[in-house]
Write a protein that holds these residues in place. Structure first.
Motif, short mmCIF file in Angstrom:
data_model
loop_
_atom_site.label_atom_id
_atom_site.label_comp_id
_atom_site.label_asym_id
_atom_site.label_seq_id
_atom_site.Cartn_x
_atom_site.Cartn_y
_atom_site.Cartn_z
N ASP A 172 0.84 -1.20 0.00
CA ASP A 172 0.00 0.00 0.00
C ASP A 172 0.88 1.25 0.00
O ASP A 172 0.50 2.31 0.45
CB ASP A 172 -0.99 -0.01 1.18
N PHE A 173 2.11 1.06 -0.47
CA PHE A 173 3.03 2.19 -0.68
C PHE A 173 3.90 1.78 -1.86
O PHE A 173 3.84 0.64 -2.32
CB PHE A 173 3.88 2.44 0.57
N LYS A 174 4.70 2.71 -2.37
CA LYS A 174 5.54 2.37 -3.51
C LYS A 174 6.78 1.62 -3.03
O LYS A 174 7.59 2.19 -2.29
CB LYS A 174 5.96 3.66 -4.24
N PRO A 175 6.90 0.35 -3.36
CA PRO A 175 8.05 -0.41 -2.86
C PRO A 175 9.36 0.13 -3.42
O PRO A 175 9.43 0.59 -4.55
CB PRO A 175 7.78 -1.83 -3.35
N ARG A 176 10.40 0.07 -2.59
CA ARG A 176 11.71 0.54 -3.01
C ARG A 176 12.59 -0.65 -3.38
O ARG A 176 12.27 -1.80 -3.04
CB ARG A 176 12.36 1.33 -1.86
N ASN A 177 13.67 -0.38 -4.05
CA ASN A 177 14.55 -1.50 -4.37
C ASN A 177 15.52 -1.76 -3.21
O ASN A 177 15.69 -0.94 -2.32
CB ASN A 177 15.28 -1.30 -5.70
N HIS A 178 16.15 -2.92 -3.23
CA HIS A 178 16.95 -3.33 -2.09
C HIS A 178 18.15 -2.41 -1.87
O HIS A 178 18.61 -2.24 -0.75
CB HIS A 178 17.46 -4.77 -2.31
N ALA A 179 18.65 -1.82 -2.98
CA ALA A 179 19.83 -0.97 -2.85
C ALA A 179 19.53 0.23 -1.95
O ALA A 179 20.31 0.57 -1.06
CB ALA A 179 20.30 -0.52 -4.24
N ALA A 222 15.60 -10.54 -2.52
CA ALA A 222 14.19 -10.91 -2.58
C ALA A 222 13.53 -10.75 -1.21
O ALA A 222 12.39 -10.26 -1.12
CB ALA A 222 14.04 -12.35 -3.08
N ILE A 223 14.24 -11.14 -0.17
CA ILE A 223 13.67 -11.02 1.18
C ILE A 223 13.47 -9.55 1.54
O ILE A 223 12.42 -9.16 2.06
CB ILE A 223 14.59 -11.72 2.21
N ILE A 224 14.48 -8.74 1.24
CA ILE A 224 14.39 -7.30 1.56
C ILE A 224 13.23 -6.66 0.79
O ILE A 224 12.39 -5.95 1.36
CB ILE A 224 15.71 -6.57 1.23
N GLU A 225 13.19 -6.94 -0.52
CA GLU A 225 12.21 -6.22 -1.34
C GLU A 225 10.78 -6.72 -1.10
O GLU A 225 9.84 -5.93 -1.09
CB GLU A 225 12.59 -6.31 -2.82
N ASN A 226 10.61 -8.02 -0.90
CA ASN A 226 9.26 -8.54 -0.68
C ASN A 226 8.79 -8.32 0.75
O ASN A 226 7.59 -8.27 1.01
CB ASN A 226 9.20 -10.03 -1.02
#
Length: 432
Positions: free
Chosen positions: A129-136, A404-408
């Motif tokens: 429900d927000f704009k997901p960011r990338n792991h970097a 994947a864990i960070i971003e998801n």
RNA sequence: GGAGAGGUCGCAUAGUGGUCUAGUGCGCUACCUUGGAAAGGUAGUAUGUUCUUAGGGGCAUCGCGAGUUCGAAUCUCGCUCUCUCCGCCA
């Protein structure tokens, strides 16, 4: 490499297969070299037989001048023919090594990686429900990766991994080691996939990270050399995957059938020069010169080889599902499976920061293509000696699975939910 | 890094230029012997490749590669691995 006898008897199919793999080799030339080579070999054998006769006649004393003269004549002929043989043999072996492994009939024919076939999609791309960011972004903000200092020390595509991200990696390693070295888990995963295979657990291994040229070449993983790191002053290369040092581990050995399937779980740092990828995937730790990986490797009898591959795929799916990651499975086409492969599967995990699926796993089935040159064999219960079949597959590439864990698992305030199965390995914490 | 000793048939050993198509012992297999077993006896006991309808034959392999020789397990050179000692070192 392939068996030259197989190529003689199936030259047309071998030629078509090579074309399908985008690895065209002139089979006609190869067969011509083969026949010249065998002809010369016969001549050499005959001459040596004559020489052996002469030696046998000298038993008990000095040879006569007559015998020495005959011997000298044979020696001259042999020298000349052996020279010709050597020339042809070098060309023959070079060409033979270029012939790719036969793809299984089930492998889709394709000429680009776009023709890989998605066979399964599990889970939905994660909703936020927000704009997901990338792991970097997240990892830099949280002090988990430092590429600037790494650039100073080693250059681009290196990173210092720090703090909680280190603990997360250790947790994943512990979790996977415990899971895959547990026979009941293997049995459970096999049953879940409807596979009738041995439940032999995987044996954890910390392998050497360097490999000699001859072993690397026998594994058929040395090329393209541009993507490998060579150590100056030694006949050694940095391994590009634990597969390279695990698969070559039993070179020249003969297993007893009762020892198989022999399964390993290696934990090793892999090194890749990433030649020709300038500017690609520069953000974060997706594509690095150095990354840690948990890699599965197995040795089986021929009949069990393909089921072993399916087991490895099932293990990959199980591990991804346990982490709760959305992923999809791709059956790689002839172009993409690689030269030593009979078939291959890639697994792609959903990365919200990139809004796409990215490759996190691969599973390779090599039949006896590697074991023929490695000379890794098995004494069957029947007494026959046969080449083993080899399989390798990623359990987790640590960098990519942590992405994947960070971003998801990210939250709006930059925290990361820890997958339930990993929590016991992180002192019961639920968030990073 | 330096010095030395080694790598021979599944295991252990013999073998320092031709009688080595590698001996012997152990192990293993089959058979003989036995009521059964042990002991004993006899025969066999690798891999690759090639020829052959078959039975079987040729060639190669004594860590790996090159060389010397009519002929190499044996001599020479290079490499590699193991062991001992010295040095260095987490």
């Amino acid at each position: 490499m392939l068996d030259i006898r197989f190529i003689r008897e199936n030259s047309e199919a071998v030629q078509i297969n090579a074309k399908n793999k985008g690895n065209d080799v002139d089979i006609t030339s190869l067969l011509q070299l083969d026949s010249s080579r065998r002809e010369l070999q016969t001549q050499i054998d005959d001459l040596r037989a004559k020489r052996n006769d002469i030696v046998a006649q000298t038993k008990g004393g000095r040879p006569t001048d007559e015998l020495i003269a005959q011997g000298k004549a044979i020696k001259d002929q042999l020298t000349e023919i052996e020279l010709r043989f050597k020339d042809i043999d070098v060309d023959f072996m070079t060409l033979l090594k270029k012939v790719p492994n036969m793809a299984l009939a089930t492998v889709p024919v394709g000429s680009t990686e776009d023709e890989n076939v998605v066979t399964k999609t599990v889970g939905e791309p994660t909703k936020f429900d927000f704009k997901p960011r990338n792991h970097a972004d997240i990892a830099t903000e949280r002090g988990w990766i430092d590429k600037e200092r790494a650039a100073k020390v080693t250059g681009s595509r290196f990173a210092y991994i720090e703090g909680d991200l280190v603990k997360l990696q250790m947790a994943i390693v512990q979790y996977v080691m415990n899971t895959l070295s547990d026979e009941t888990k293997i049995a459970e995963i096999a049953a879940g996939a409807g596979l009738k295979v041995s439940s032999n657990p995987l044996k954890p291994i910390l392998p050497p990270l360097m490999i000699r040229t001859d072993m690397y070449d026998a594994m058929d993983r040395l090329e393209p050399r541009d993507d490998r790191y060579k150590l100056e002053g030694d006949d050694l290369w940095l391994q590009g995957s634990a597969e390279h040092v695990l698969g070559s581990m039993h070179a020249g050995e003969i297993f007893d059938e009762s020892q198989l399937p022999l399964r390993y779980l290696g934990y090793a740092t892999s090194f890749r020069r990433e030649a020709g990828t300038y500017g690609k995937d520069m953000e974060g730790i997706l594509r690095m010169h150095q990354f840690d990986k948990l890699e599965m490797e197995s040795f089986t009898v021929a009949q069990d080889g393909h089921n072993e591959h399916l087991l490895f795929v099932a293990i990959q799916e199980y591990l991804l599902a346990q982490l709760g990651m959305p992923y999809r499975v791709l059956e790689k086409c002839t172009f993409d499976i690689g030269k030593p492969n009979a078939c291959g599967v890639d697994m792609e995990t959903w990365l919200p920061g990139q809004d796409k699926y990215r490759e996190t796993h691969t599973a390779d089935y090599m039949t006896d293509y590697q074991s023929r040159r490695l000379n890794t064999r098995v004494r069957r219960e029947s007494g026959n000696l046969e080449l083993v079949h080899t399989n390798d597959a990623t359990a987790f590439a640590l960098g990519r699975i942590m992405i994947a864990i960070i971003e998801n698992g990210q939250t709006a305030d930059g925290q990361v939910c820890i997958p339930t199965v990993l929590q016991p390995y992180l002192a019961g914490r639920t968030m990073l």
